[in-house]
Design an enzyme around this catalytic site. Structure first.
Site, PDB file in Angstrom:
ATOM      1  CB  SER A   1      34.059  24.971  31.684  1.00  0.00           C
ATOM      2  OG  SER A   1      35.774  25.238  31.663  1.00  0.00           O
TER       3      SER A   1
HETATM    4  N1  SAH Z   1      37.031  27.771  36.356  1.00  0.00           N
HETATM    5  C1  SAH Z   1      36.449  28.578  36.073  1.00  0.00           C
HETATM    6  C2  SAH Z   1      36.938  28.879  34.117  1.00  0.00           C
HETATM    7  C3  SAH Z   1      38.277  29.314  34.383  1.00  0.00           C
HETATM    8  S1  SAH Z   1      38.239  29.986  32.734  1.00  0.00           S
HETATM    9  C4  SAH Z   1      35.260  28.712  36.884  1.00  0.00           C
HETATM   10  O1  SAH Z   1      34.921  27.806  37.366  1.00  0.00           O
HETATM   11  O2  SAH Z   1      34.796  30.008  36.542  1.00  0.00           O
HETATM   12  C5  SAH Z   1      39.930  29.846  32.918  1.00  0.00           C
HETATM   13  C6  SAH Z   1      40.397  30.876  33.925  1.00  0.00           C
HETATM   14  O3  SAH Z   1      42.360  31.306  34.089  1.00  0.00           O
HETATM   15  C7  SAH Z   1      40.837  33.008  33.246  1.00  0.00           C
HETATM   16  O4  SAH Z   1      39.549  32.794  34.704  1.00  0.00           O
HETATM   17  C8  SAH Z   1      42.020  33.071  33.176  1.00  0.00           C
HETATM   18  O5  SAH Z   1      42.243  34.165  33.328  1.00  0.00           O
HETATM   19  C9  SAH Z   1      43.060  32.628  34.121  1.00  0.00           C
HETATM   20  N2  SAH Z   1      43.929  32.102  34.046  1.00  0.00           N
HETATM   21  C10 SAH Z   1      44.769  31.900  32.664  1.00  0.00           C
HETATM   22  N3  SAH Z   1      45.732  31.462  33.089  1.00  0.00           N
HETATM   23  C11 SAH Z   1      46.162  32.095  34.121  1.00  0.00           C
HETATM   24  C12 SAH Z   1      47.310  31.754  34.886  1.00  0.00           C
HETATM   25  N4  SAH Z   1      48.895  31.665  33.952  1.00  0.00           N
HETATM   26  N5  SAH Z   1      47.628  31.920  36.230  1.00  0.00           N
HETATM   27  C13 SAH Z   1      46.269  32.258  36.885  1.00  0.00           C
HETATM   28  N6  SAH Z   1      44.596  32.283  36.485  1.00  0.00           N
HETATM   29  C14 SAH Z   1      45.470  31.750  34.819  1.00  0.00           C
END
Ligand code: SAH
Length: 242
Positions: free
Chosen positions: A93
Site C-alpha cells: 500500500s
Molecule cells: N499489508 C501488505 C499489503 C497487502 S496487499 C503489505 O504491507 O505489503 C493484500 C494482501 O492480502 C495480498 O498479499 C493478498 O494475497 C492478501 N490476502 C487477500 N485475501 C486474503 C485472505 N483471505 N487471507 C489472507 N490474506 C489475504
C-alpha cells in the site's frame, strides 16, 4: 621478455581487492544514506503534511526500510507516493495509507495486533516498530514464505507469519487489541470481530473488489459495536479461494 612472478603480484592483488571492498562499502553506505533521506522526506511531505501526527506512527514510518520490502528493481521508487507491485497481482500500500491505518489503531507498546494480508510484510513491520506483537496471515503461500524470511532477516522478531485464509483470523492468539485488514472484503468477517477484544479497534476496507471501497473503523464496545467510515480507498480483493 620478462615474466611477473606471482609472489610479487600477490600484494598488489590483495591491495586492489581491499580497495574494491572499501569502494563497494562506500557506495553501499551512500545508498543507505540516500534511502534514509528519501524516507525522511516521505514522512514530512506525504504523512505530516496530510495530517498524520501520532509520534509513534511517524517514528515507525521513518525507521522501516521500505526499499527492502519491494523487488530490487523497484527500490528507487519505494518512497514515492503510491502503491507498488509485489508480485502475484498484489501491492504494497501507499505509505500514507499504511501510516493512516497504523495511527488509527492507536499503537502502544505490547499491543497484540492481528493483520490480515501480510503481502510484503511492510505494514506488519511498521506495526512491530511501534512495539506491538503482530500476528499476520497471508493466503498466497509464496508471499507468506518470502515475507516471513524478509522479516526474520531484518530482525522483526515480534512478527509472526502464518499462511492461510485470514477470514478465520488466528484463534490461537486471540483476543487482539487491534485488527488491521489490508485487503477489501465485501463485509466484515465475523471471526475477526469475535477475536477482537472488547474496547479494541479494527480497521478494514469494505466494498466491492476493483471499485472504490470505504476504509471502516470498527470499535467493539461492551454493549455495542460501532462502525464508522473513514475515507474512500482502493485495495486488492480479500480472497476466499486459497
Ligand atoms: N499489508 C501488505 C499489503 C497487502 S496487499 C503489505 O504491507 O505489503 C493484500 C494482501 O492480502 C495480498 O498479499 C493478498 O494475497 C492478501 N490476502 C487477500 N485475501 C486474503 C485472505 N483471505 N487471507 C489472507 N490474506 C489475504
Amino acid at each position: 621478455m620478462q615474466c611477473f612472478r606471482t609472489h610479487k603480484l600477490r600484494p598488489v592483488l590483495i591491495f586492489s581487492m581491499l580497495l574494491l571492498g572499501v569502494a563497494a562499502w562506500a557506495v553501499g553506505a551512500d545508498r543507505d544514506a540516500a534511502f534514509e533521506k528519501a524516507r525522511e522526506r516521505m514522512v514530512r511531505t506525504q504523512l505530516q503534511r496530510r495530517g498524520i501526527s501520532d509520534p509513534v506512527t511517524l517514528e515507525a514510518m521513518a525507521s522501516v526500510p521500505r526499499h527492502l520490502f519491494v523487488s530490487p528493481d523497484l527500490a528507487e521508487e519505494a518512497y514515492t507516493d503510491g502503491p507498488l507491485p509485489i508480485g502475484f497481482g498484489q501491492t504494497i500500500s501507499q505509505p500514507y495509507i499504511v501510516a493512516f491505518m497504523t495511527e488509527t489503531v492507536r499503537p502502544v507498546p505490547k499491543m497484540k495486533i492481528l493483520e490480515v494480508g501480510t503481502g510484503s510484510g511492510y505494514q506488519a513491520a511498521v506495526l512491530a516498530e511501534t512495539g506491538a506483537e503482530v500476528y499476520t496471515i497471508e493466503i498466497i503461500p509464496e508471499l507468506a514464505e518470502s515475507a516471513a524470511a524478509r522479516l526474520q532477516r531484518l530482525g522483526y522478531v515480534g512478527v509472526h507469519v502464518k499462511e492461510g485464509d485470514g477470514y478465520f483470523g488466528w484463534e490461537e492468539h486471540a483476543p487482539y487489541d487491534a485488527v488491521v485488514v489490508t485487503a477489501a472484503a465485501p463485509f466484515i468477517p465475523p471471526p475477526l470481530l469475535d477475536q477482537l477484544k472488547t474496547g479494541g479497534r479494527m480497521v478494514i476496507p469494505v466494498g466491492s473488489p476493483f471499485l472504490l471501497q470505504t476504509l471502516m473503523l470498527v470499535e467493539k464496545g461492551e454493549e455495542e459495536t460501532i462502525s464508522r467510515s473513514l475515507m474512500p480507498v482502493r485495495f486488492v480483493p480479500f480472497r476466499r479461494d486459497g
